[in-house]
Design a protein around this motif. Structure first.
Motif, PDB file in Angstrom:
ATOM      1  N   LEU A 176     -14.151  -2.151  -5.987  1.00 43.03           N
ATOM      2  CA  LEU A 176     -14.191  -3.014  -4.805  1.00 43.03           C
ATOM      3  C   LEU A 176     -12.813  -3.099  -4.158  1.00 43.03           C
ATOM      4  O   LEU A 176     -12.692  -3.073  -2.924  1.00 43.03           O
ATOM      5  CB  LEU A 176     -14.671  -4.411  -5.204  1.00 43.03           C
ATOM      6  N   ALA A 177     -11.768  -3.173  -4.995  1.00 45.02           N
ATOM      7  CA  ALA A 177     -10.402  -3.230  -4.470  1.00 45.02           C
ATOM      8  C   ALA A 177     -10.063  -1.966  -3.685  1.00 45.02           C
ATOM      9  O   ALA A 177      -9.373  -2.019  -2.659  1.00 45.02           O
ATOM     10  CB  ALA A 177      -9.405  -3.419  -5.614  1.00 45.02           C
ATOM     11  N   THR A 178     -10.551  -0.833  -4.164  1.00 43.97           N
ATOM     12  CA  THR A 178     -10.325   0.430  -3.454  1.00 43.97           C
ATOM     13  C   THR A 178     -10.884   0.362  -2.033  1.00 43.97           C
ATOM     14  O   THR A 178     -10.249   0.808  -1.078  1.00 43.97           O
ATOM     15  CB  THR A 178     -10.990   1.596  -4.216  1.00 43.97           C
ATOM     16  N   GLN A 179     -12.060  -0.196  -1.935  1.00 44.25           N
ATOM     17  CA  GLN A 179     -12.703  -0.274  -0.623  1.00 44.25           C
ATOM     18  C   GLN A 179     -11.993  -1.267   0.298  1.00 44.25           C
ATOM     19  O   GLN A 179     -11.692  -0.958   1.443  1.00 44.25           O
ATOM     20  CB  GLN A 179     -14.173  -0.682  -0.783  1.00 44.25           C
ATOM     21  N   THR A 180     -11.704  -2.466  -0.226  1.00 44.97           N
ATOM     22  CA  THR A 180     -11.086  -3.492   0.619  1.00 44.97           C
ATOM     23  C   THR A 180      -9.665  -3.104   1.021  1.00 44.97           C
ATOM     24  O   THR A 180      -9.243  -3.362   2.157  1.00 44.97           O
ATOM     25  CB  THR A 180     -11.069  -4.840  -0.112  1.00 44.97           C
ATOM     26  N   LYS A 181      -8.923  -2.469   0.101  1.00 44.68           N
ATOM     27  CA  LYS A 181      -7.556  -2.080   0.418  1.00 44.68           C
ATOM     28  C   LYS A 181      -7.519  -0.941   1.436  1.00 44.68           C
ATOM     29  O   LYS A 181      -6.578  -0.839   2.218  1.00 44.68           O
ATOM     30  CB  LYS A 181      -6.809  -1.663  -0.859  1.00 44.68           C
ATOM     31  N   SER A 182      -8.537  -0.098   1.415  1.00 50.81           N
ATOM     32  CA  SER A 182      -8.535   1.027   2.357  1.00 50.81           C
ATOM     33  C   SER A 182      -8.544   0.535   3.800  1.00 50.81           C
ATOM     34  O   SER A 182      -7.940   1.161   4.680  1.00 50.81           O
ATOM     35  CB  SER A 182      -9.747   1.929   2.102  1.00 50.81           C
ATOM     36  N   LYS A 235      -9.664   6.489   4.939  1.00 45.07           N
ATOM     37  CA  LYS A 235     -10.601   7.340   4.212  1.00 45.07           C
ATOM     38  C   LYS A 235      -9.906   8.137   3.115  1.00 45.07           C
ATOM     39  O   LYS A 235     -10.464   8.333   2.027  1.00 45.07           O
ATOM     40  CB  LYS A 235     -11.325   8.265   5.185  1.00 45.07           C
ATOM     41  N   LEU A 236      -8.681   8.602   3.390  1.00 49.15           N
ATOM     42  CA  LEU A 236      -7.944   9.364   2.395  1.00 49.15           C
ATOM     43  C   LEU A 236      -7.591   8.490   1.190  1.00 49.15           C
ATOM     44  O   LEU A 236      -7.712   8.927   0.031  1.00 49.15           O
ATOM     45  CB  LEU A 236      -6.670   9.936   3.020  1.00 49.15           C
ATOM     46  N   PHE A 237      -7.169   7.263   1.448  1.00 48.77           N
ATOM     47  CA  PHE A 237      -6.841   6.339   0.366  1.00 48.77           C
ATOM     48  C   PHE A 237      -8.070   6.074  -0.502  1.00 48.77           C
ATOM     49  O   PHE A 237      -7.997   6.090  -1.733  1.00 48.77           O
ATOM     50  CB  PHE A 237      -6.320   5.019   0.945  1.00 48.77           C
ATOM     51  N   PHE A 238      -9.200   5.827   0.157  1.00 51.04           N
ATOM     52  CA  PHE A 238     -10.420   5.559  -0.587  1.00 51.04           C
ATOM     53  C   PHE A 238     -10.797   6.759  -1.458  1.00 51.04           C
ATOM     54  O   PHE A 238     -11.122   6.608  -2.636  1.00 51.04           O
ATOM     55  CB  PHE A 238     -11.566   5.229   0.371  1.00 51.04           C
ATOM     56  N   LEU A 239     -10.749   7.964  -0.865  1.00 47.06           N
ATOM     57  CA  LEU A 239     -11.115   9.159  -1.613  1.00 47.06           C
ATOM     58  C   LEU A 239     -10.180   9.392  -2.799  1.00 47.06           C
ATOM     59  O   LEU A 239     -10.630   9.706  -3.904  1.00 47.06           O
ATOM     60  CB  LEU A 239     -11.101  10.377  -0.689  1.00 47.06           C
ATOM     61  N   ASN A 240      -8.882   9.257  -2.565  1.00 50.91           N
ATOM     62  CA  ASN A 240      -7.913   9.474  -3.641  1.00 50.91           C
ATOM     63  C   ASN A 240      -8.142   8.517  -4.810  1.00 50.91           C
ATOM     64  O   ASN A 240      -8.143   8.921  -5.974  1.00 50.91           O
ATOM     65  CB  ASN A 240      -6.487   9.301  -3.111  1.00 50.91           C
ATOM     66  N   ASN A 241      -8.328   7.258  -4.491  1.00 52.77           N
ATOM     67  CA  ASN A 241      -8.483   6.256  -5.546  1.00 52.77           C
ATOM     68  C   ASN A 241      -9.847   6.350  -6.229  1.00 52.77           C
ATOM     69  O   ASN A 241      -9.946   6.189  -7.449  1.00 52.77           O
ATOM     70  CB  ASN A 241      -8.260   4.851  -4.975  1.00 52.77           C
ATOM     71  N   LEU A 267       0.839  -1.190   0.000  1.00 54.28           N
ATOM     72  CA  LEU A 267       0.000   0.000   0.000  1.00 54.28           C
ATOM     73  C   LEU A 267       0.881   1.248   0.000  1.00 54.28           C
ATOM     74  O   LEU A 267       1.907   1.282   0.682  1.00 54.28           O
ATOM     75  CB  LEU A 267      -0.892   0.015   1.241  1.00 54.28           C
ATOM     76  N   PRO A 268       0.489   2.278  -0.736  1.00 46.50           N
ATOM     77  CA  PRO A 268       1.259   3.524  -0.701  1.00 46.50           C
ATOM     78  C   PRO A 268       1.146   4.163   0.686  1.00 46.50           C
ATOM     79  O   PRO A 268       0.031   4.374   1.188  1.00 46.50           O
ATOM     80  CB  PRO A 268       0.591   4.389  -1.776  1.00 46.50           C
ATOM     81  N   GLU A 269       2.258   4.458   1.300  1.00 47.73           N
ATOM     82  CA  GLU A 269       2.265   5.003   2.658  1.00 47.73           C
ATOM     83  C   GLU A 269       1.505   6.322   2.746  1.00 47.73           C
ATOM     84  O   GLU A 269       0.901   6.635   3.779  1.00 47.73           O
ATOM     85  CB  GLU A 269       3.712   5.206   3.138  1.00 47.73           C
ATOM     86  N   ASP A 270       1.532   7.086   1.658  1.00 46.51           N
ATOM     87  CA  ASP A 270       0.859   8.387   1.681  1.00 46.51           C
ATOM     88  C   ASP A 270      -0.597   8.289   1.227  1.00 46.51           C
ATOM     89  O   ASP A 270      -1.242   9.312   0.979  1.00 46.51           O
ATOM     90  CB  ASP A 270       1.616   9.401   0.823  1.00 46.51           C
ATOM     91  N   ALA A 271      -1.114   7.075   1.098  1.00 45.35           N
ATOM     92  CA  ALA A 271      -2.527   6.833   0.762  1.00 45.35           C
ATOM     93  C   ALA A 271      -2.920   7.399  -0.604  1.00 45.35           C
ATOM     94  O   ALA A 271      -4.051   7.834  -0.798  1.00 45.35           O
ATOM     95  CB  ALA A 271      -3.437   7.399   1.853  1.00 45.35           C
ATOM     96  N   THR A 272      -1.981   7.426  -1.527  1.00 41.44           N
ATOM     97  CA  THR A 272      -2.282   7.896  -2.878  1.00 41.44           C
ATOM     98  C   THR A 272      -2.803   6.739  -3.727  1.00 41.44           C
ATOM     99  O   THR A 272      -3.155   5.688  -3.205  1.00 41.44           O
ATOM    100  CB  THR A 272      -1.033   8.519  -3.522  1.00 41.44           C
ATOM    101  N   VAL A 273      -2.820   6.920  -5.050  1.00 42.67           N
ATOM    102  CA  VAL A 273      -3.415   5.932  -5.947  1.00 42.67           C
ATOM    103  C   VAL A 273      -2.589   4.647  -5.979  1.00 42.67           C
ATOM    104  O   VAL A 273      -1.360   4.676  -6.119  1.00 42.67           O
ATOM    105  CB  VAL A 273      -3.551   6.506  -7.370  1.00 42.67           C
ATOM    106  N   HIS A 274      -3.272   3.523  -5.859  1.00 38.24           N
ATOM    107  CA  HIS A 274      -2.616   2.222  -5.854  1.00 38.24           C
ATOM    108  C   HIS A 274      -2.280   1.784  -7.282  1.00 38.24           C
ATOM    109  O   HIS A 274      -3.008   2.091  -8.226  1.00 38.24           O
ATOM    110  CB  HIS A 274      -3.541   1.189  -5.195  1.00 38.24           C
TER     111      HIS A 274
END
Length: 270
Positions: free
Chosen positions: A196-202, A212-218, A142-149
């Protein structure tokens, strides 16, 4: 992004040119043979003229097909590189049948046979790619800064690259019968998988802020890429609810949760 194969790219270009040149040559030789030979001899003479070219083209096509069929092949960019050859084969198939109408069955049908094999392999590759996205086989950190996977960006890059060949994909699915629907349905399947991957990975992040930031970014990245690319024209009215409502409603919900969390943090430190 899906990796490319330089050798495959060069071979595809050369092979496409070779197939087109072969059809023109076969057509010319057939016309000449009809003019100077008894009709009963035309087929045998034509087979002798084209046999070496047929063998060489079959050998080259087999190598490209083997690369496409490799069971461990996750370099799906190779498939995009092979699409121009598939387009060429689809385009010249009827011309070939006409040009080689007096040749043996083996020689007359070799291009349709190559096309069928490549279309079958293409359908399998597309299905394999969707399964890879759904199963999330690339275990990227996972990106540490919660950016796009990477999984999200690679999937959208693949779809954008594939869009140029959307009609080819429609033909492949229709002719092989290995999948219902065409490019638009395939695209929606991939989008559903990465959403779905965005949600599960968050939920893999230990803290709510990055969840929440990861989900929003992706989620924002997905919506932005869809609306700003040619993919948007393939989203039919039957799919609009999924793209315009499901994604945006979930994004708005997470945004509200994130803002509420930020306010709680501000209150805590004030």
């Amino acid at each position: 992004n899906p990796k490319k194969s330089a050798n495959a790219e060069l071979n595809v270009y050369a092979t496409s040119i070779a197939f087109q040149a072969f059809v023109r040559l076969a057509d010319r030789e057939t016309k000449v043979a009809k003019e100077v030979l008894p009709e009963a001899s035309v087929g045998d003479v034509l087979d002798k003229i084209i046999s070496n070219s047929v063998a060489q083209l079959n050998m080259t096509a087999d190598k490209l097909l083997a690369e496409l069929n490799r069971s461990d092949n996750e370099e799906f960019g190779v498939f995009i590189e092979l699409c121009p050859l598939l387009k060429t084969l689809q385009k010249i198939q009827s011309q070939t049948t006409s040009a080689l109408q007096m040749a043996s069955d083996h020689n007359r049908r070799f291009i349709p046979k190559i096309l069928r094999n490549m279309e079958s392999a293409a359908a399998d590759v597309l299905q394999r790619y969707q399964e890879m996205v759904q199963q999330d086989k690339p275990k990227n950190n996972l990106p540490e800064d919660a950016t796009v996977h990477n999984l999200i960006s690679d999937a959208l890059y693949f779809l954008n690259s594939l869009e140029e060949y959307s009609e080819l994909v429609n033909n492949v699915f229709a002719r092989t019968g290995k999948r219902q629907g065409g490019f638009a349905d395939y695209m929606i399947g991939i989008i559903g998988a990465i959403a779905l991957a965005t949600q599960t990975k968050s939920f893999q992040f230990p803290d709510q802020t990055r969840q929440k930031l990861f989900f929003l970014n992706n989620q924002h990245y997905i919506c932005k890429k869809l609306s700003s690319s040619k993919l948007s024209k393939h989203i039919e009215s039957t799919h609009e609810d999924f793209v315009n409502k499901q994604l945006s409603i979930e994004e708005e919900k997470r945004r509200d949760e994130f803002l509420e969390l930020c306010r709680d943090i501000q209150v805590f430190f004030s």
